[in-house]
Design a protein around this motif. Structure first.
Motif, PDB file in Angstrom:
ATOM      1  N   LEU A 121      -5.612 -10.436   2.025  1.00 41.87           N
ATOM      2  CA  LEU A 121      -4.314 -10.914   1.556  1.00 41.87           C
ATOM      3  C   LEU A 121      -4.157 -12.374   1.970  1.00 41.87           C
ATOM      4  O   LEU A 121      -4.225 -12.693   3.163  1.00 41.87           O
ATOM      5  CB  LEU A 121      -3.193 -10.062   2.173  1.00 41.87           C
ATOM      6  CG  LEU A 121      -1.763 -10.516   1.872  1.00 41.87           C
ATOM      7  CD1 LEU A 121      -1.469 -10.452   0.379  1.00 41.87           C
ATOM      8  CD2 LEU A 121      -0.755  -9.669   2.655  1.00 41.87           C
ATOM      9  N   ALA A 165       0.291 -13.691  -1.693  1.00 41.43           N
ATOM     10  CA  ALA A 165       1.716 -13.642  -1.355  1.00 41.43           C
ATOM     11  C   ALA A 165       2.176 -15.064  -1.075  1.00 41.43           C
ATOM     12  O   ALA A 165       1.464 -15.844  -0.437  1.00 41.43           O
ATOM     13  CB  ALA A 165       1.949 -12.746  -0.146  1.00 41.43           C
ATOM     14  N   GLN A 196       7.095 -11.445   1.511  1.00 39.78           N
ATOM     15  CA  GLN A 196       6.258 -10.762   0.516  1.00 39.78           C
ATOM     16  C   GLN A 196       5.050 -10.098   1.180  1.00 39.78           C
ATOM     17  O   GLN A 196       4.677  -8.964   0.861  1.00 39.78           O
ATOM     18  CB  GLN A 196       5.758 -11.758  -0.538  1.00 39.78           C
ATOM     19  CG  GLN A 196       6.718 -12.046  -1.653  1.00 39.78           C
ATOM     20  CD  GLN A 196       6.064 -12.927  -2.723  1.00 39.78           C
ATOM     21  OE1 GLN A 196       4.865 -13.203  -2.696  1.00 39.78           O
ATOM     22  NE2 GLN A 196       6.879 -13.391  -3.672  1.00 39.78           N
ATOM     23  N   ARG A 224       3.987  -5.948   1.294  1.00 40.95           N
ATOM     24  CA  ARG A 224       2.700  -5.397   0.845  1.00 40.95           C
ATOM     25  C   ARG A 224       1.991  -4.667   1.993  1.00 40.95           C
ATOM     26  O   ARG A 224       1.428  -3.579   1.798  1.00 40.95           O
ATOM     27  CB  ARG A 224       1.795  -6.500   0.291  1.00 40.95           C
ATOM     28  CG  ARG A 224       0.422  -5.988  -0.160  1.00 40.95           C
ATOM     29  CD  ARG A 224      -0.394  -7.055  -0.827  1.00 40.95           C
ATOM     30  NE  ARG A 224       0.041  -7.360  -2.163  1.00 40.95           N
ATOM     31  CZ  ARG A 224      -0.276  -6.661  -3.253  1.00 40.95           C
ATOM     32  NH1 ARG A 224      -1.046  -5.583  -3.136  1.00 40.95           N
ATOM     33  NH2 ARG A 224       0.147  -7.017  -4.439  1.00 40.95           N
ATOM     34  N   LYS A 250       2.945  -1.150   2.647  1.00 44.13           N
ATOM     35  CA  LYS A 250       2.566  -0.166   1.618  1.00 44.13           C
ATOM     36  C   LYS A 250       1.059   0.001   1.499  1.00 44.13           C
ATOM     37  O   LYS A 250       0.585   1.036   1.044  1.00 44.13           O
ATOM     38  CB  LYS A 250       3.115  -0.597   0.246  1.00 44.13           C
ATOM     39  CG  LYS A 250       4.627  -0.632   0.143  1.00 44.13           C
ATOM     40  CD  LYS A 250       5.088  -0.933  -1.281  1.00 44.13           C
ATOM     41  CE  LYS A 250       4.646  -2.334  -1.717  1.00 44.13           C
ATOM     42  NZ  LYS A 250       5.142  -2.685  -3.073  1.00 44.13           N
ATOM     43  N   GLN A 251       0.279  -0.990   1.905  1.00 43.23           N
ATOM     44  CA  GLN A 251      -1.157  -1.001   1.618  1.00 43.23           C
ATOM     45  C   GLN A 251      -1.954  -1.450   2.835  1.00 43.23           C
ATOM     46  O   GLN A 251      -1.566  -2.380   3.538  1.00 43.23           O
ATOM     47  CB  GLN A 251      -1.431  -1.955   0.447  1.00 43.23           C
ATOM     48  CG  GLN A 251      -2.893  -2.092   0.086  1.00 43.23           C
ATOM     49  CD  GLN A 251      -3.097  -3.112  -1.037  1.00 43.23           C
ATOM     50  OE1 GLN A 251      -2.143  -3.607  -1.622  1.00 43.23           O
ATOM     51  NE2 GLN A 251      -4.345  -3.427  -1.318  1.00 43.23           N
TER      52      GLN A 251
END
Length: 466
Positions: A13, A38, A43, A47, A50-51
């Motif tokens: 990320l 992001a 942001q 994420r 959730k991941q």
């Protein structure tokens, strides 16, 4: 460059408020990794909640939630935390260094070189892969009934494992209580290897094995000429254990005057060498162990109450082996593999009858006694076949009959003898695959005598297979 199966497993990320930076990193990384973007710290956190992500490339300076605050939140995630590489401008490199101290893997200054980026990520992923492998191996060990070198699946041992995990995350003193042979030093070493001090030394001291008049020098060291025979300066165990763990086994054997000196060191974290004037400060976690009831010793005036409370911050009590017979098959398997490896032999199997007797025995010497018995049996065996009742020491082989006698069994002496003899003969037959000649040789009787006993006890390979 094409994607490889290994590369695509890792997810990255990129968090940066500058679009050119995000696009540049995407071009560098997309052929090797699965890349997400992001614009802000907010942001990124949405994420990450959730991941699962393997690595975050995080800009130090962003509007809103800045890079340092985002890093702090990433470090506080309950789910698996990603590695973090910080991006900082040359004039904010100081923040990059601070970020590494607070948990980031590394930092890179802008403008960055693509080769530098790829190399740092490769190192971060290698670290992550190693940690995942360690986690996997640890979970596999726990499935097999192990925690480090401590073996067991019983509820009592699972509680010990739980305590070790909790205790290892603190720097507080620990008191391990348990009978001789229950594995107190193994637990102390597990706390060291699991905890924050694993990079520091682990220094064991058996307080009962050192003459009491030498213990003060052993603990604190001495200066040259401080007593007869002190021909040079000696560093004590407390100094050697600085930034690590000092394991004091058989703590109950300390004389009262040395207990007072130990208490002072635990309170002040400083001491003098014997014959020395200089105060020496140390950062040491103490793990003490005892096979005595220290509360009773406090009540009887043979152990200082204030020292007991200093040591007993985090208590762990180890169960005796007789209270967890379900762990004996696991221990037998572990010890036989270890012993056989040391003597370069194939690990023998243990017959069900012999294992039943091993589980029934009271093991006053606990796991250490079990290991010693197995080592003796491996040493005396031919290196072939399995371990049966006939290989067991007499006190273990007669466990069932001793137990029956103690509980008031109505068996006559003749009936008890016949039952034991039947088990003994059956074990020899199974050990030799029902080869009567081999079994007779093992039992040191004539083959005809064996045939008579098989008839008397109604033993046959056909019945065994039914």
């Amino acid at each position: 460059m094409g994607k490889t199966e290994d590369d695509i497993l890792y997810t990255i990320l990129v968090v940066d408020d500058e679009q050119p930076v995000r696009e540049s990193l995407e071009m560098i990384l997309e052929d090797h990794y699965c890349v997400f973007m992001a614009k802000t710290g907010e942001q990124a956190m949405r994420r990450l909640k959730k991941q699962d992500v393997d690595l975050v490339i995080l800009d130090v300076s962003m509007p809103g939630m800045g890079g340092m605050e985002t890093l702090s939140r990433i470090m506080g995630l309950n789910r698996a935390r990603p590695e973090v590489v910080m991006l900082s401008a040359t004039d904010s490199a100081r923040l990059g260094i601070k970020a590494v101290k607070e948990g980031a893997f590394d930092y890179i200054t802008k403008p960055f070189d693509s080769n530098d980026i790829i190399e740092v990520i490769r190192k971060a992923m290698a670290k992550r892969a190693l940690e995942q492998e360690v986690h996997y191996l640890r979970s596999e060990m726990e499935k097999l009934g192990g925690f480090g070198n401590i073996i067991g699946k019983s509820p009592q041992m699972r509680e010990v494992f739980r305590l070790v995990e909790k205790v290892s995350q603190t720097g507080s003193n620990v008191l391990i209580a348990g009978a001789s042979g229950t594995g107190k030093e193994l637990v102390a070493r597990a706390i060291h290897s699991q905890g924050a001090r694993k990079g520091g030394p682990f220094i064991p001291v058996n307080c009962a094995a050192i003459p009491q008049e030498l213990l003060e020098s052993e603990f604190f060291g001495h200066e040259k000429g401080s007593f007869t025979g002190a021909h040079e300066r000696s560093i004590g165990k407390f100094e050697l254990a600085n930034r690590g763990i000092l394991f004091l086994d058989e703590i109950s054997t300390l004389r009262m005057e040395l207990q007072a000196k130990l208490l002072r060191v635990l309170q002040e974290r400083e001491f003098n060498r014997v014959g020395g004037a200089k105060l020496i400060r140390v950062d040491v976690q103490i793990i003490a162990a005892t096979n005595m009831d220290l509360k009773n010793m406090v009540a009887s005036g043979t152990f200082r109450e204030d020292l007991f409370y200093r040591l007993n911050v985090l208590p762990i009590t180890l169960p005796p082996l007789k209270d967890r017979p379900g762990d004996i098959p696991l221990l037998v398997n572990h010890f036989l593999k270890d012993i056989s490896y040391r003597v370069n032999r194939k690990a023998p199997k243990v017959t069900p009858e012999a294992l039943k007797l091993l589980e029934a025995y009271s093991w006053p010497g606990n796991a250490r006694e079990l290991e010693n018995v197995l080592e003796r049996m491996v040493a005396l065996s031919s290196g072939e076949g399995s371990i049966g009742i006939e290989d067991l020491p007499v006190e273990i082989a007669t466990t069932e009959f001793s137990s029956n006698t103690q509980t008031g069994s109505s068996d006559s002496l003749l009936e008890a003898r016949d039952r034991y003899e039947k088990m003994y003969v059956l074990s020899a037959l199974r050990k030799t695959g029902w080869n009567q000649s081999e079994a007779a040789r093992l039992l040191r009787i004539h083959r005809n005598t064996l045939l008579k006993k098989m008839a008397a006890f109604q033993l046959s390979a056909r019945k065994e297979q039914q």
